[in-house]
Design a protein around this motif. Structure first.
Motif, PDB file in Angstrom:
ATOM      1  N   LEU A 116       0.854  -1.189   0.000  1.00  0.00           N
ATOM      2  CA  LEU A 116       0.000   0.000   0.000  1.00  0.00           C
ATOM      3  C   LEU A 116       0.891   1.241   0.000  1.00  0.00           C
ATOM      4  N   ALA A 117       0.321   2.345  -0.436  1.00  0.00           N
ATOM      5  CA  ALA A 117       1.106   3.582  -0.489  1.00  0.00           C
ATOM      6  C   ALA A 117       0.344   4.701   0.206  1.00  0.00           C
ATOM      7  N   PHE A 118       0.915   5.205   1.299  1.00  0.00           N
ATOM      8  CA  PHE A 118       0.304   6.327   2.038  1.00  0.00           C
ATOM      9  C   PHE A 118       1.359   7.397   2.274  1.00  0.00           C
ATOM     10  N   GLU A 119       0.999   8.629   1.965  1.00  0.00           N
ATOM     11  CA  GLU A 119       1.918   9.723   2.278  1.00  0.00           C
ATOM     12  C   GLU A 119       1.809  10.100   3.754  1.00  0.00           C
ATOM     13  N   ILE A 120       0.603   9.897   4.305  1.00  0.00           N
ATOM     14  CA  ILE A 120       0.370  10.293   5.700  1.00  0.00           C
ATOM     15  C   ILE A 120      -0.156   9.101   6.510  1.00  0.00           C
ATOM     16  N   LEU A 121       0.524   8.801   7.612  1.00  0.00           N
ATOM     17  CA  LEU A 121      -0.046   7.872   8.595  1.00  0.00           C
ATOM     18  C   LEU A 121      -0.459   8.726   9.794  1.00  0.00           C
ATOM     19  N   HIS A 122      -1.766   8.820   9.997  1.00  0.00           N
ATOM     20  CA  HIS A 122      -2.284   9.637  11.096  1.00  0.00           C
ATOM     21  C   HIS A 122      -2.646   8.683  12.232  1.00  0.00           C
ATOM     22  N   ILE A 123      -1.865   8.750  13.299  1.00  0.00           N
ATOM     23  CA  ILE A 123      -2.018   7.776  14.383  1.00  0.00           C
ATOM     24  C   ILE A 123      -2.646   8.456  15.607  1.00  0.00           C
ATOM     25  N   HIS A 124      -3.310   7.668  16.445  1.00  0.00           N
ATOM     26  CA  HIS A 124      -4.157   8.237  17.496  1.00  0.00           C
ATOM     27  C   HIS A 124      -3.942   7.549  18.850  1.00  0.00           C
ATOM     28  N   ASP A 125      -3.613   8.344  19.844  1.00  0.00           N
ATOM     29  CA  ASP A 125      -3.559   7.891  21.236  1.00  0.00           C
ATOM     30  C   ASP A 125      -2.513   6.799  21.502  1.00  0.00           C
ATOM     31  N   TRP A 126      -2.476   6.337  22.765  1.00  0.00           N
ATOM     32  CA  TRP A 126      -1.378   5.451  23.183  1.00  0.00           C
ATOM     33  C   TRP A 126      -1.309   4.166  22.369  1.00  0.00           C
ATOM     34  N   GLN A 127      -2.445   3.718  21.865  1.00  0.00           N
ATOM     35  CA  GLN A 127      -2.476   2.423  21.177  1.00  0.00           C
ATOM     36  C   GLN A 127      -1.661   2.414  19.893  1.00  0.00           C
ATOM     37  N   THR A 128      -1.210   3.596  19.435  1.00  0.00           N
ATOM     38  CA  THR A 128      -0.491   3.668  18.154  1.00  0.00           C
ATOM     39  C   THR A 128       0.851   4.420  18.251  1.00  0.00           C
ATOM     40  N   GLY A 129       1.238   4.821  19.458  1.00  0.00           N
ATOM     41  CA  GLY A 129       2.409   5.700  19.614  1.00  0.00           C
ATOM     42  C   GLY A 129       3.741   5.099  19.166  1.00  0.00           C
ATOM     43  N   MET A 130       3.835   3.760  19.143  1.00  0.00           N
ATOM     44  CA  MET A 130       5.104   3.123  18.780  1.00  0.00           C
ATOM     45  C   MET A 130       5.301   3.022  17.265  1.00  0.00           C
ATOM     46  N   ILE A 131       4.274   3.365  16.509  1.00  0.00           N
ATOM     47  CA  ILE A 131       4.315   3.103  15.062  1.00  0.00           C
ATOM     48  C   ILE A 131       5.473   3.805  14.324  1.00  0.00           C
ATOM     49  N   PRO A 132       5.742   5.099  14.585  1.00  0.00           N
ATOM     50  CA  PRO A 132       6.879   5.704  13.872  1.00  0.00           C
ATOM     51  C   PRO A 132       8.202   5.001  14.180  1.00  0.00           C
ATOM     52  N   LEU A 133       8.365   4.549  15.428  1.00  0.00           N
ATOM     53  CA  LEU A 133       9.605   3.855  15.793  1.00  0.00           C
ATOM     54  C   LEU A 133       9.675   2.484  15.108  1.00  0.00           C
ATOM     55  N   ILE A 134       8.549   1.799  15.053  1.00  0.00           N
ATOM     56  CA  ILE A 134       8.500   0.496  14.356  1.00  0.00           C
ATOM     57  C   ILE A 134       8.896   0.701  12.888  1.00  0.00           C
ATOM     58  N   TYR A 135       8.347   1.742  12.305  1.00  0.00           N
ATOM     59  CA  TYR A 135       8.675   2.051  10.908  1.00  0.00           C
ATOM     60  C   TYR A 135      10.178   2.289  10.764  1.00  0.00           C
ATOM     61  N   ASP A 136      10.681   3.127  11.650  1.00  0.00           N
ATOM     62  CA  ASP A 136      12.093   3.502  11.583  1.00  0.00           C
ATOM     63  C   ASP A 136      13.011   2.278  11.733  1.00  0.00           C
ATOM     64  N   GLN A 137      12.608   1.362  12.608  1.00  0.00           N
ATOM     65  CA  GLN A 137      13.438   0.187  12.881  1.00  0.00           C
ATOM     66  C   GLN A 137      13.407  -0.853  11.756  1.00  0.00           C
ATOM     67  N   PHE A 138      12.211  -1.055  11.190  1.00  0.00           N
ATOM     68  CA  PHE A 138      12.057  -2.230  10.315  1.00  0.00           C
ATOM     69  C   PHE A 138      11.660  -1.932   8.868  1.00  0.00           C
ATOM     70  N   TYR A 139      11.096  -0.749   8.615  1.00  0.00           N
ATOM     71  CA  TYR A 139      10.500  -0.556   7.278  1.00  0.00           C
ATOM     72  C   TYR A 139      11.044   0.638   6.511  1.00  0.00           C
ATOM     73  N   LYS A 140      11.909   1.416   7.121  1.00  0.00           N
ATOM     74  CA  LYS A 140      12.436   2.610   6.444  1.00  0.00           C
ATOM     75  C   LYS A 140      13.062   2.217   5.103  1.00  0.00           C
ATOM     76  N   GLY A 141      12.613   2.901   4.068  1.00  0.00           N
ATOM     77  CA  GLY A 141      13.167   2.612   2.743  1.00  0.00           C
ATOM     78  C   GLY A 141      12.558   1.389   2.071  1.00  0.00           C
ATOM     79  N   LYS A 142      11.627   0.723   2.752  1.00  0.00           N
ATOM     80  CA  LYS A 142      11.081  -0.510   2.178  1.00  0.00           C
ATOM     81  C   LYS A 142       9.633  -0.393   1.723  1.00  0.00           C
ATOM     82  N   LEU A 143       8.967   0.714   2.080  1.00  0.00           N
ATOM     83  CA  LEU A 143       7.555   0.858   1.683  1.00  0.00           C
ATOM     84  C   LEU A 143       7.464   1.565   0.332  1.00  0.00           C
ATOM     85  N   LYS A 144       6.331   1.404  -0.308  1.00  0.00           N
ATOM     86  CA  LYS A 144       6.159   2.048  -1.619  1.00  0.00           C
ATOM     87  C   LYS A 144       6.259   3.566  -1.513  1.00  0.00           C
TER      88      LYS A 144
END
Ligand code: ADP
Ligand code: GLC
Length: 479
Positions: free
Chosen positions: A125-153
């Motif tokens: 999937l291709a998204f320019e914006i990931l809009h995350i909400h509240d504590w249940q999603t706060g780790m997402i940018p770090l997860i991206y940075d650790q495992f997916y940077k440069g790998k998404l469309k």
């Protein structure tokens, strides 16, 4: 620009509080303005059991790694009102009776966050914006940075909205690895640690591209050390990217003129004659002895935040002034017990229903004269806006979004006022406002002017939608 909201709640599939209203109604507005918007949320049991007549199909299956665990993840998908919904499933985590309230909630939402980003990768999937909400999603940018940077469309930018900073999403240091397979050295690098724990909320604040709170006043409160929750220093550090954007309301759904749930429909022209019909019918249905008395209501999660104790402690004085009080809510058992006790003390004038009911909530807004919000804190508040729409005057504590959305009556400014506010969190301060509300109620001309003012307030998403759109563009470097 394609937007994906990642959230634990979104209407019409799951709503516990205002978060479920906001993620849906903001997405809807985006779609209306031709910004393709999707929502990712858990596939809770109630969604699989009640599909709302929609075709919800399985579109992908993959394995999510959490340290030593390998967990199956199924993705379901549907389209509702132009919004694409992606549902994340793992039976063990989400096939449960309630959405939250389990000892392993942090682990469940660790899985949810890992799976949400992995889904984007696996499904290309291709998204320019990931809009995350509240504590249940706060780790997402770090997860991206650790495992997916440069790998998404697409390389997404992260917008983090804090709806309720009371929930910090705390886990132990060892869980950085145990849940997220992230090296424990991240505990001490300033991104994740809050006191002696890892906080999902703090991590979201430290790692997102833009941060929003749900009202400008609440943004100031947070920067000034809101309720001692220790977020002040990290917010101060991120100050330049923090914005307070007030929530909007789905004014189509919340419209007394077309509302299918209420006894008689009404609008600004006939509110004075018609609203009372709703009140009388409602008061009879709920068993109030004298349906003609002024009706003060509450619709809320029964938690400490909502300040119910202030109302219960003031009930005697309120009853001395002759009024009816109604509460619709579910939540903490000790608050429910205290309310139940007072029901037995004032059976003719005090009624509570411990349930979650959209339908009943519509009736409450349409039938009440005043809506009580004695909140200890209130990042935005949706219920005062719904009240305005229904010509029901909010009587609220001056905190957070309530300050930004209510023009308080002061005894003479009925030309402009649309509700009542009190400042101190104590009985005296509340009762002064309560008595002022009763005085206003007795004087039909100023009262009806204030009711009309309330119904005139524009709470639609028009303005805030634009603020979000501009923030997205700014984050993408296109402002
Ligand atoms: P919060 O998000 O802190 O719970 P808000 O005022 O932002 O507070 O939003 C609460 C939303 O949840 C409103 O739409 C309100 O009508 C709804 N709500 C809360 N409790 C109930 C209930 N018991 N039944 C139906 N709707 C409820
Ligand atoms: C939170 C807040 C509430 C806000 C809602 C939606 O639950 O308690 O004030 O309106 O989120 O943003």
């Amino acid at each position: 620009m394609r937007v994906n909201m990642i959230t634990s709640e979104a209407k019409p599939f799951l709503k516990v509080g205002g978060l479920g209203d906001v993620t849906y109604s903001l997405s809807r507005k985006m779609v209306v303005y031709k910004i393709p918007t999707s929502i990712t949320m858990p596939y809770y049991r109630n969604i699989r059991e009640n599909k709302l007549g929609l075709n919800i199909e399985k579109v992908s299956t993959f394995e999510v790694r959490m340290a030593w665990r390998k967990l199956q993840c199924d993705i379901y998908k549907t389209i509702y009102q132009g919004i694409t919904y992606y549902f994340i499933n793992n039976d063990f985590y989400f096939d449960r009776e309630k959405p939250y309230g389990y000892l392993d909630d942090q682990e469940r939402f660790a899985f949810f966050q890992l799976a949400s980003v992995q889904m984007i990768y696996e499904m290309e999937l291709a998204f320019e914006i990931l809009h995350i909400h509240d504590w249940q999603t706060g780790m997402i940018p770090l997860i991206y940075d650790q495992f997916y940077k440069g790998k998404l469309k697409k390389e997404p930018k992260f917008i983090y909205t804090i709806h309720n900073p009371a929930f910090l999403g705390l886990v132990d240091r060892k869980d950085l690895y145990d849940y997220f397979t992230i090296n424990e050295s991240y505990f001490d690098n300033g991104l994740t640690r809050l006191d002696n724990k890892v906080s999902y909320l703090k991590t979201g604040i430290m790692t997102s591209d833009r941060i929003t709170t749900v009202s400008p006043t609440h943004a100031k409160e947070l920067l000034n050390g809101f309720a001692g929750r220790n977020l002040q220093s990290c917010l101060e550090y991120r100050k330049g990217i923090v914005r307070g954007i007030i929530n909007g309301l789905d004014v189509k759904e919340w419209n007394p003129d077309t509302d299918p749930f209420i006894h008689v429909n009404y609008n600004k022209e006939n509110v004075l004659s018609r609203k009372i019909e709703n009140k009388i019918q409602f008061a009879k249905e709920m068993g109030f002895k004298d349906p003609s008395l002024p009706l003060f209501s509450i619709v809320a999660r029964l938690t400490e935040q909502k300040g119910l104790d202030l109302i219960l402690d003031s009930l005697k004085e309120m009853m001395d002034h002759k009024c009816n009080v109604f509460i619709l809510g579910t939540g903490e058992k000790d608050i429910e017990n205290k309310i139940a006790y007072y029901q037995s003390v004032y059976p003719d004038n005090f009624v509570a229903k411990f349930m979650y009911s959209e339908e009943l909530s519509h009736k409450v807004y349409a039938s009440s004269d005043f809506f009580l919000m004695p909140s200890r804190f209130e990042p935005c508040g949706i219920t005062q806006m719904i009240s305005h729409r229904y010509g029901t005057l909010p009587l609220a504590r001056a905190t957070g979004g309530l300050v930004d959305t209510i023009i308080p009556y002061n005894g003479s400014n009925h030309e402009v006022a649309d509700g009542l506010l009190f400042t101190e969190y104590n009985k005296n301060s509340y009762l002064v406002a309560f008595k002022m509300a009763l005085e206003l109620y007795k004087h039909k001309r100023p009262f009806s002017k204030v009711v009309h003012n309330a119904m005139d307030v524009d709470h639609s998403w028009k303005k805030s939608y634009l603020e979000f759109r501009n923030l997205y563009l700014e984050a993408m470097g296109r402002d």
